[in-house]
Design an enzyme around this catalytic site. Structure first.
Site, PDB file in Angstrom:
ATOM      1  N   ASN A 177       0.857  -1.196   0.000  1.00 40.70           N
ATOM      2  CA  ASN A 177       0.000   0.000   0.000  1.00 40.70           C
ATOM      3  C   ASN A 177       0.891   1.243   0.000  1.00 40.70           C
ATOM      4  OD1 ASN A 177      -1.829   2.038   0.529  1.00 40.70           O
ATOM      5  ND2 ASN A 177      -2.381   1.321   2.580  1.00 40.70           N
ATOM      6  N   LYS A 201       0.020   4.251  -0.145  1.00 38.97           N
ATOM      7  CA  LYS A 201      -0.655   5.413   0.475  1.00 38.97           C
ATOM      8  C   LYS A 201      -0.487   6.635  -0.433  1.00 38.97           C
ATOM      9  CE  LYS A 201      -0.141   3.146   4.852  1.00 38.97           C
ATOM     10  NZ  LYS A 201      -0.034   3.192   6.298  1.00 38.97           N
TER      11      LYS A 201
HETATM   12  P1  PGA Z   1       2.983   0.291   7.769  1.00 38.01           P
HETATM   13  O1  PGA Z   1       1.481   0.447   7.225  1.00 38.01           O
HETATM   14  O2  PGA Z   1       3.539  -0.963   7.147  1.00 38.01           O
HETATM   15  O3  PGA Z   1       3.688   1.523   7.324  1.00 38.01           O
HETATM   16  O4  PGA Z   1       2.888   0.170   9.254  1.00 38.01           O
HETATM   17  C1  PGA Z   1       0.650  -0.656   7.114  1.00 38.01           C
HETATM   18  C2  PGA Z   1      -0.680  -0.245   6.547  1.00 38.01           C
HETATM   19  O5  PGA Z   1      -1.146   0.865   6.827  1.00 38.01           O
HETATM   20  O6  PGA Z   1      -1.298  -1.000   5.784  1.00 38.01           O
END
Ligand code: PGA
Length: 259
Positions: free
Chosen positions: A9, A11
C-alpha cells in the site's frame, strides 16, 4: 494449503519518476517470489503507469479505496467500473486511515462497518477481490476490545453478504497501534487474533474459513516478516512504509515464499 499474498500500500506517496524506479526494482526480482501473490496499491492517479508496468508480469494491482456507488455526484471518489477499466484485481477496503478521516466528520464506527460491507459487496459484484482491513485502536487495545472490534465487522460483512462471498475476499488484521509506528504486533499476538478471525468464520462455513487468506499489517519490514508469516494463520502481509523501498519490499515477498 493457502497461497501467501503480499500487498504493498503506497498510500499518498510516489511520483512518476520514483514509481518507475520502484516498479523496476520489484519486477527485476519477481522470479524469486513467483509462488507468492503480490499486489501493489498506488495512488489512483498512477494506476495507468502501474498497469502498463505490470500487465505482462505475474504481479497484480489495485486501489486504496472505492466508492459504494456506481456513478454520480460523489466528488473525489472512484467506482468499481473505473477499477475494471484499469484492470484492477484487488481493492483495499476500510483501511484505518480512511476510517479516521471519516470518523472526523462524525460517523459512528458501526455505521462505517456497514459502509465497508457495502463497498465489499460492490467489489465482489465487479469481480474485484476486496482486502478488508480490520484492527483495534490503541485505546481499544488497552481496553482489551480487540476481539469485539473484529467480531463486529466480520459479523456485519457475513450478515449483509452471506459467508460464501468471503471466499472471494481477503481479510487483513491491522492493529492501528502498529501502523506506521515501527512497533509491529508480535507473531504470537497476531496469530491469536488471526485464529480468532478464522474461528468466527468457521462457525458459519468451515470451508471458507480454511481457504480465506488473512494478512497481517502494521510495521512489517524485511527483518520481521518471516517470523510473522511462519505463523499458521498468517497468510502474508499488507505493507505500508516498507513497500516504498524496492529492496525492502522484495525481501518481504521472499519471506513469504517458504511460509
Ligand atoms: P505500515 O502500514 O507498514 O507503514 O505500518 C501498514 C498499513 O497501513 O497498511
Amino acid at each position: 494449503m493457502r497461497k501467501a499474498l503480499v500487498a504493498g500500500n503506497w498510500k499518498m506517496n510516489g511520483s512518476s519518476d520514483s514509481n518507475k524506479h520502484l516498479l523496476e526494482g520489484i519486477i527485476k526480482e519477481s522470479a524469486s517470489f513467483s509462488s507468492v501473490d503480490v499486489a501493489l496499491f498506488p495512488p489512483s492517479v498512477y494506476l495507468q503507469q502501474v498497469q502498463e508496468a505490470l500487465v505482462s508480469t505475474e504481479l497484480a494491482w489495485g486501489t486504496q479505496n472505492l466508492s459504494q456507488f456506481e456513478k454520480g455526484a460523489y466528488t473525489g471518489e472512484i467506482s468499481a467500473p473505473m477499477l475494471n477499466d484499469f484492470g484492477c484485481s484487488y481493492v483495499l477496503i476500510g483501511h484505518s486511515e480512511r476510517r479516521c478521516l471519516y470518523a472526523e466528520i462524525g460517523l459512528d464506527q458501526l455505521i462505517l462497518d456497514y459502509i465497508i460491507a457495502e463497498k465489499y459487496a460492490v467489489a465482489i459484484q465487479a469481480g474485484i477481490t476486496p482486502i478488508i482491513c480490520i484492527g483495534e485502536s490503541p485505546e481499544e487495545h488497552e481496553q482489551g476490545k480487540t476481539e469485539e472490534v473484529i467480531a463486529r465487522l466480520v459479523d456485519i460483512v457475513i450478515a449483509q453478504n452471506g459467508v460464501q462471498a468471503l471466499s472471494q475476499a481477503v481479510l487483513a488484521y491491522e492493529p492501528v497501534w502498529a501502523i506506521g509506528t515501527g512497533k509491529s504486533a508480535t507473531p504470537e499476538w497476531a496469530q491469536e487474533v488471526h485464529s480468532f478471525m478464522r474461528e468466527r468464520i468457521y462457525k458459519h462455513d468451515p470451508e471458507t474459513a480454511e481457504s480465506i487468506q488473512i494478512l497481517y499489517g502494521g510495521s512489517v519490514k524485511g527483518d520481521n516478516a518471516a517470523p510473522l508469516f511462519s505463523m499458521p494463520d498468517i497468510d502474508g502481509g499488507l505493507i505500508g512504509g516498507a513497500s516504498l523501498d524496492a529492496d525492502e519490499f522484495v525481501k518481504i515477498c521472499q519471506a513469504a515464499v517458504s511460509y
